[in-house]
Write an enzyme that holds these catalytic residues in place. Structure first.
Site, PDB file in Angstrom:
ATOM      1  N   TYR A 134      78.879 -75.727 -46.539  1.00 20.07           N
ATOM      2  CA  TYR A 134      77.418 -75.606 -46.561  1.00 20.07           C
ATOM      3  C   TYR A 134      76.851 -76.485 -45.458  1.00 20.07           C
ATOM      4  CZ  TYR A 134      72.647 -75.864 -48.589  1.00 20.07           C
ATOM      5  OH  TYR A 134      71.285 -75.823 -48.804  1.00 20.07           O
ATOM      6  N   LYS A 162      77.930 -71.296 -45.917  1.00 23.99           N
ATOM      7  CA  LYS A 162      76.487 -71.058 -46.020  1.00 23.99           C
ATOM      8  C   LYS A 162      75.874 -71.744 -44.811  1.00 23.99           C
ATOM      9  CE  LYS A 162      72.320 -72.019 -48.717  1.00 23.99           C
ATOM     10  NZ  LYS A 162      71.735 -72.700 -49.904  1.00 23.99           N
TER      11      LYS A 162
END
Length: 293
Positions: A134, A162
């Site tokens: 992320y 992400k």
């Protein structure tokens, strides 16, 4: 392995009088399933993970799994700026039955790229379920560089990222460096359709709380080659998406869900506070304009 190429909502954690509001959560889950999302991130930024206790995180995850069963993919946020703590939380997520873990770049410590590589490698190696990186430098300051992501993509268990910078050129660069099997999930709702257009695979979204079916439809259109159709449709919601970030996430989206009658309260835990009156009026007006109220 579950399919992580899809539309995932980064779930809010509803509160009422200081406690998790499971009745409101159930209404939200019902609305989300009806909208066709592929799964949820539990205990992420939007879920106010820093202010949840360990027992609350476990209770929340187990409740969502009980309600949804295996109909959706459940990704558990386990990241922190302490590698040992992240490993401990990741193992707990695996024990609870999470389909994957979402691990944010360590914040505040400002590690170099070598440190980031070793951190994520250690976490991914500690569990058997997939790890999703992320990258959100707007919150962490430190950012994963493309070369580091490429190297991490070769680590067993690291299946995707992400990518929340909103920089489409960077997303395209990562896709070229890591190949099409490395899952690319957008973490920026406003640029989502363009992200799909360069080869992205899906989204971990805030806006999907409010417009789940639309988010699902945009991905479908792009996969069918109708990128321009998706571009034209998301343009109708640009102002709404911007207003969902007019104050720190998840402040505006909780107010939006309260206005929709899904959450009983827009309550947050300090240091976050409810959306101000002026921005609430703007959000409500835009929600009416696009037909979600």
């Amino acid at each position: 392995m579950k399919n992580f190429k899809g539309t995932f909502t980064a779930l809010v954690t509803p509160f009422k009088n200081g406690k998790i509001d499971f009745a409101s959560l159930d209404k939200l889950l019902k609305q989300q399933l009806a909208g066709g999302v592929d799964g949820f991130v539990v205990n992420g930024t939007t879920g106010e993970s820093p202010v949840l206790t360990s027992s609350e995180k476990a209770e929340l995850f187990k409740h969502i799994r009980n309600v949804c069963g295996d109909k959706v993919v459940l990704i558990m946020g386990t990241g922190s700026n302490n590698t040992a703590q992240t490993i401990e939380d990741s193992r707990k997520a695996e024990e609870m039955g999470a389909d994957a873990i979402l691990v944010v770049v360590p914040y505040y410590n400002k590690p170099p790229q070598r440190g980031l590589y070793e951190h994520f490698k250690a976490v991914a190696s500690s569990v058997k379920i997939p790890t999703i990186l992320y990258n959100v430098p707007g919150r962490t300051i430190t950012s994963l560089e493309t070369g580091t992501i490429r190297d991490l993509a070769k680590v067993k268990g690291v299946v995707g990222i992400k990518e929340a910078t909103g920089k489409i050129d960077l997303a395209s660069e990562i896709i070229k460096a890591c190949g099409s099997e490395f899952v690319m999930l957008s973490g920026d709702d406003g640029t989502y359709v363009e992200f799909l257009g360069v080869g992205g695979h899906g989204v971990i979204s805030v806006a999907s709380h409010v417009i789940p079916a639309q988010m699902v439809q945009w991905k479908k259109w792009v996969s069918e080659g109708a990128l321009d159709k998706a571009r034209a449709d998301i343009a109708k919601y640009n102002d709404l998406i911007n207003l969902l970030f007019v104050e720190a996430n998840p402040i505006p989206v909780k107010k939006a869900l309260q206005l929709m009658g899904i959450l009983e309260s827009a309550e947050l835990r300090l240091p976050l506070v409810e959306l101000g009156a002026e921005n609430t009026a703007k959000l409500q007006a835009e929600m009416k304009k696009v037909g979600v109220l």
